[in-house]
Design a protein around this motif. Structure first.
Motif, PDB file in Angstrom:
ATOM      1  N   LYS A 133       0.474  -1.062  -0.273  1.00 56.59           N
ATOM      2  CA  LYS A 133      -0.275   0.102  -0.094  1.00 56.59           C
ATOM      3  C   LYS A 133       0.965   1.246  -0.404  1.00 56.59           C
ATOM      4  O   LYS A 133       0.438   2.235  -0.175  1.00 56.59           O
ATOM      5  N   LEU A 134       2.146   1.387   0.567  1.00 59.25           N
ATOM      6  CA  LEU A 134       2.906   2.319  -0.141  1.00 59.25           C
ATOM      7  C   LEU A 134       3.971   2.526  -1.081  1.00 59.25           C
ATOM      8  O   LEU A 134       4.209   0.890  -0.827  1.00 59.25           O
ATOM      9  N   ALA A 135       4.125   3.842  -1.123  1.00 59.56           N
ATOM     10  CA  ALA A 135       4.391   3.267  -2.954  1.00 59.56           C
ATOM     11  C   ALA A 135       6.757   2.973  -1.980  1.00 59.56           C
ATOM     12  O   ALA A 135       6.943   2.690  -3.197  1.00 59.56           O
ATOM     13  N   ALA A 136       6.362   3.324  -1.136  1.00 60.05           N
ATOM     14  CA  ALA A 136       8.117   3.733  -0.558  1.00 60.05           C
ATOM     15  C   ALA A 136       8.316   1.770  -0.479  1.00 60.05           C
ATOM     16  O   ALA A 136      10.157   1.756  -1.188  1.00 60.05           O
ATOM     17  N   ALA A 137       7.407   0.860  -0.382  1.00 61.42           N
ATOM     18  CA  ALA A 137       7.691  -0.373  -0.444  1.00 61.42           C
ATOM     19  C   ALA A 137       7.664  -0.765  -1.270  1.00 61.42           C
ATOM     20  O   ALA A 137       8.026  -2.708  -1.209  1.00 61.42           O
ATOM     21  N   ARG A 138       7.835  -0.007  -2.634  1.00 67.28           N
ATOM     22  CA  ARG A 138       6.934  -0.686  -3.639  1.00 67.28           C
ATOM     23  C   ARG A 138       8.462  -1.290  -4.449  1.00 67.28           C
ATOM     24  O   ARG A 138       8.447  -0.276  -4.173  1.00 67.28           O
ATOM     25  N   THR A 139       8.219  -2.952  -4.784  1.00 69.07           N
ATOM     26  CA  THR A 139      10.205  -2.456  -5.588  1.00 69.07           C
ATOM     27  C   THR A 139       9.755  -2.308  -6.976  1.00 69.07           C
ATOM     28  O   THR A 139       8.729  -1.956  -7.972  1.00 69.07           O
ATOM     29  N   ASP A 140      10.723  -2.853  -8.123  1.00 70.19           N
ATOM     30  CA  ASP A 140      10.883  -2.400  -9.200  1.00 70.19           C
ATOM     31  C   ASP A 140       9.709  -3.646  -9.655  1.00 70.19           C
ATOM     32  O   ASP A 140       9.421  -3.799 -11.449  1.00 70.19           O
ATOM     33  N   ALA A 141       9.139  -5.017  -9.289  1.00 63.53           N
ATOM     34  CA  ALA A 141       8.879  -5.591  -9.138  1.00 63.53           C
ATOM     35  C   ALA A 141       7.239  -5.186  -9.921  1.00 63.53           C
ATOM     36  O   ALA A 141       6.433  -6.235 -10.328  1.00 63.53           O
ATOM     37  N   ASP A 142       7.213  -4.494  -8.808  1.00 62.68           N
ATOM     38  CA  ASP A 142       5.569  -3.701  -8.383  1.00 62.68           C
ATOM     39  C   ASP A 142       4.999  -3.009  -9.722  1.00 62.68           C
ATOM     40  O   ASP A 142       6.010  -2.218 -10.004  1.00 62.68           O
ATOM     41  N   PRO A 143       3.883  -2.483  -9.695  1.00 61.42           N
ATOM     42  CA  PRO A 143       3.303  -1.701 -10.934  1.00 61.42           C
ATOM     43  C   PRO A 143       3.189  -0.087 -10.150  1.00 61.42           C
ATOM     44  O   PRO A 143       3.692  -0.206  -9.018  1.00 61.42           O
ATOM     45  N   LEU A 144       4.107   0.751 -10.854  1.00 56.95           N
ATOM     46  CA  LEU A 144       3.359   1.775 -10.495  1.00 56.95           C
ATOM     47  C   LEU A 144       2.299   2.187 -10.344  1.00 56.95           C
ATOM     48  O   LEU A 144       0.861   1.541 -11.080  1.00 56.95           O
ATOM     49  N   VAL A 145       1.385   2.852  -8.672  1.00 56.67           N
ATOM     50  CA  VAL A 145       0.148   2.729  -8.649  1.00 56.67           C
ATOM     51  C   VAL A 145      -0.109   4.291  -8.596  1.00 56.67           C
ATOM     52  O   VAL A 145       0.442   5.563  -8.482  1.00 56.67           O
ATOM     53  N   ALA A 146      -1.131   4.488  -9.879  1.00 57.39           N
ATOM     54  CA  ALA A 146      -1.452   6.843 -10.776  1.00 57.39           C
ATOM     55  C   ALA A 146      -3.132   7.175 -10.106  1.00 57.39           C
ATOM     56  O   ALA A 146      -4.039   5.834  -9.350  1.00 57.39           O
ATOM     57  N   GLY A 147      -2.865   8.064  -9.563  1.00 58.63           N
ATOM     58  CA  GLY A 147      -4.209   8.909  -9.053  1.00 58.63           C
ATOM     59  C   GLY A 147      -4.994  10.043 -10.263  1.00 58.63           C
ATOM     60  O   GLY A 147      -4.040  10.159 -10.580  1.00 58.63           O
ATOM     61  N   GLY A 148      -5.779  10.094 -10.714  1.00 56.01           N
ATOM     62  CA  GLY A 148      -5.945  11.517 -11.554  1.00 56.01           C
ATOM     63  C   GLY A 148      -8.258  11.072 -11.025  1.00 56.01           C
ATOM     64  O   GLY A 148      -8.520   9.969  -9.928  1.00 56.01           O
ATOM     65  N   GLY A 149      -8.617  12.408 -11.414  1.00 52.58           N
ATOM     66  CA  GLY A 149      -9.862  12.624 -10.883  1.00 52.58           C
ATOM     67  C   GLY A 149      -9.648  13.803 -10.401  1.00 52.58           C
ATOM     68  O   GLY A 149      -8.365  14.691 -10.209  1.00 52.58           O
ATOM     69  N   PRO A 150     -10.963  14.277 -10.047  1.00 52.01           N
ATOM     70  CA  PRO A 150     -11.003  16.334  -9.150  1.00 52.01           C
ATOM     71  C   PRO A 150      -9.535  15.654  -7.759  1.00 52.01           C
ATOM     72  O   PRO A 150      -9.384  16.405  -7.289  1.00 52.01           O
ATOM     73  N   GLY A 151      -9.916  14.576  -7.283  1.00 51.30           N
ATOM     74  CA  GLY A 151      -8.910  14.308  -5.816  1.00 51.30           C
ATOM     75  C   GLY A 151      -7.598  14.372  -5.969  1.00 51.30           C
ATOM     76  O   GLY A 151      -6.631  14.633  -4.751  1.00 51.30           O
TER      77      GLY A 151
END
Ligand code: SF4
Length: 619
Positions: A133-151
């Motif tokens: 769940k934390l971006a800092a804990a993701r490795t090169d093997a994990d997807p990038l997680v993006a957000g968009g929209g009004p939020g």
């Protein structure tokens, strides 16, 4: 990949209610071979299928990405509790609908941030999908997680969960992001560096929230070299040329808006001071009538739908609305397709338009006066009068409509009891207008009241929300005032709006709060049966914060705001001026005729988004 699909269909799907939500093989769903594609993205909507499938932005991005043969986009929604429990029991990951692929196997997971009450759900989806769940804990093997929209215009409460946000028109920025990410050999960090150069991309790990010696927030600033102090929003300058989906996916089961949706234009020039959409989608960019008719024809042919809604923030403001409704209405009527206009402002509703829409479809009519007195409507810059409302409903009643729903907000800045009583007066006059229009019987008049939630990037962004106690008192006052007037009253939750208000203007200090709320079980908070105010109160308290105080917080004009580093295109100077005018009860005119210098021209003239704001209107 095939094994996941077989297992899911044989061992999981037969045990859930409403399996049609999870089949993923609806008409027009796009299924591609993962091995053939260089970029694989899953579009994630942090709510259930019925809600997410009604969202236009998701359809647009699904279409744009899948148009490219080398890329694929699939969909995923938050499962209902029965499927979630089953997934956990079986240790089976949350998968995309189209190919039953675990979220962790995609290159990119893109969440729509449509409303604050969906934020805790995002963490459940990541966890179920096998992504830290934390971006800092993701490795090169994990997807990038993006957000968009009004939020994404105030991304700070979610900063640590996302690798990047797309601010503004994703049609413009997302293809550039996918192109930049195609080079697989890059490390995660290098990928983020590369995409942070694209207009509209904000990488929160590259920015740091800073605090003064007294602990007060002093701003969010770049923590790495060569990044701008403010991230400019992505703006699509020619909407007419932008791709638009004509092959809507046709769901098996009923979804909230089960119909075709045609976006007439983006943006709004009215300048309602509470409205975030009116700021963050500026300037107005219209599609031409011929383009719209062409799109409508293709949409009907490729889906078989029998209803098409013309959609925009205020559809009646479309420069050629009467011509379009007449021509399109006739064309569609020949094919048995009805036309609806869900977002009409009072002052753009005419008898002729009512006749046109009614000729093809007579669905419920809703208007949004927002406030009960002219004084308060002037404060919020809702430039409509009581006369406008009564003319519009009289026109509608004379054209055969028998019901009308009126939307209001409670707790707007400067609101008094007199303004609330004004709502009851207005509603009564609407009932009387029915009889004056020569109609027999009683009209169905509904007053729907929600609570004002101050939003980032609006003139009211500095204002705190009223307290829960005060919300309930004002609600009672209005309910009593409406009694005996032949009007139905609908009230929207005080508690949900408190959570919305806290999250909408929160800073990075809310990251652990959302984390804790999800841990305590908060999810699908937009649904009454799932929402628990107590859980959110505890999540704030466990982090040394008070939810009520947070929602009620007013900012001083000179104070740094948690979203100041996000550039919507509209300047803070303009927003301040609008706040001052609001408090003085002064209205500001629609900027179609005269530019008010909100700042959009600066952004539209930037290298990436050429074209001046005023030139964006249709000739
Ligand atoms: S730049 Fe002028 S015309 Fe364009 S949205 Fe702002 S105020 Fe309106």
């Amino acid at each position: 990949m095939k094994d996941y699909k077989e297992y899911f269909w044989q061992n999981i799907l037969p045990h859930v209610q409403k399996p049609t939500r999870y089949l993923g093989n609806e008409v027009n769903a796009v299924v591609k071979d993962h091995k053939e594609c260089s970029m694989k993205m899953v579009l994630a909507f942090p709510d259930m299928y019925e809600i997410g499938m009604s969202h236009l932005g998701l359809k647009i991005l699904y279409h744009i990405i899948n148009q490219n043969e080398q890329w694929l986009a699939e969909r995923v929604f938050m499962p209902d509790t029965d499927l979630e429990d089953r997934l956990r029991q079986e240790s089976f990951p949350l998968c995309s609908l189209e190919t039953v692929t675990p979220l962790s196997s995609f290159d990119l997971v893109g969440f729509t941030l449509q409303y604050e009450l969906s934020y805790a759900t995002i963490l459940h989806m990541l966890e179920l999908g096998g992504i830290p769940k934390l971006a800092a804990a993701r490795t090169d093997a994990d997807p990038l997680v993006a957000g968009g929209g009004p939020g994404a215009f105030n991304p700070e409460p979610l900063a640590d969960f996302f690798d990047f946000f797309v601010i503004g028109d994703a049609e413009e920025a997302l293809p550039q992001v996918l192109l930049a990410l195609e080079e697989k050999i890059l490390s995660r960090q290098d990928k983020l560096k590369r995409i942070s150069e694209i207009q509209g991309v904000y990488v929160p790990a590259f920015y740091q929230a800073e605090y003064g010696e007294d602990g007060s927030y002093s701003g969010t600033h770049p923590a790495v070299d060569n990044l701008p102090g403010q991230v400019q929003r992505a703006v699509i300058s020619d909407l007419n040329a932008a791709p638009y989906p004509t092959d809507f996916i046709v769901p098996y089961g009923g979804i909230v808006h089960d119909r075709l949706v045609l976006e007439l234009f983006r943006g709004c020039t009215r300048g309602c001071r509470f409205c975030q959409a009116g700021i963050i989608y500026r300037p107005v960019r219209e599609r031409t009538p011929s383009k719209l008719r062409e799109l409508a024809g293709e949409m009907v042919r490729s889906t078989g739908y029998d209803e098409l809604a013309l959609s925009s923030l205020s559809s009646g403001d479309y420069s050629a609305i009467e011509q379009l409704v007449t021509e399109l209405g006739q064309e569609l009527a020949q094919e048995g397709v009805s036309l609806s206009l869900p977002s009409l402002r009072l002052d753009s509703f005419s008898g002729e338009l009512a006749e046109q829409v009614q000729r093809v479809r007579k669905s419920g009519l809703t208007f949004a006066p927002e406030a009960g007195t002219q004084r308060l409507r002037d404060v919020i810059n809702k430039n409509i009068s009581e006369e406008d409302l009564l003319n519009a409903v009289t026109d509608a009643f004379q054209s055969g409509w028998t019901g009308v729903k009126l939307y209001f907000m409670i707790g707007l800045p400067t609101e008094t009891d007199e303004d609330l009583l004004g709502i009851a007066d207005l509603a009564q006059k609407v009932v009387q207008a029915y009889r004056q229009a020569g109609k027999k019987g009683k009209p169905r008049v509904t007053v729907s009241a929600s609570v004002f939630v101050p939003k980032a990037h609006t003139p009211f962004q500095w204002e705190g929300q009223i307290s829960r106690q005060e919300m309930l008192r004002r609600q009672d006052l209005l309910r009593n005032a409406l009694r005996g007037k032949g009007v139905q009253f609908q009230w929207h939750g005080a508690e949900t709006s408190l959570v919305e208000a806290a999250l909408a203007r929160g800073g990075r200090d809310l990251v652990p709060v959302i984390d804790r709320a999800a841990e305590l079980g908060s999810k699908l908070d937009g649904w009454d049966e799932h929402f628990s105010f107590a859980r959110w109160e505890s999540a704030f308290a466990d982090n040394g914060l008070d939810l009520a105080t947070y929602a009620a917080k007013s900012y001083a004009l000179e104070e740094p705001l948690p979203w100041d580093h996000i550039d919507s295109g509209v300047t803070k100077k303009f927003l301040k001026r609008e706040l001052e005018r609001a408090l003085a009860g002064e209205v500001t005119k629609d900027c179609r005729e005269n530019c008010l210098g909100c700042g959009m021209t600066l952004l539209m003239d930037s290298e990436e988004s050429k074209g001046a704001c005023n030139h964006a209107f249709m000739d």
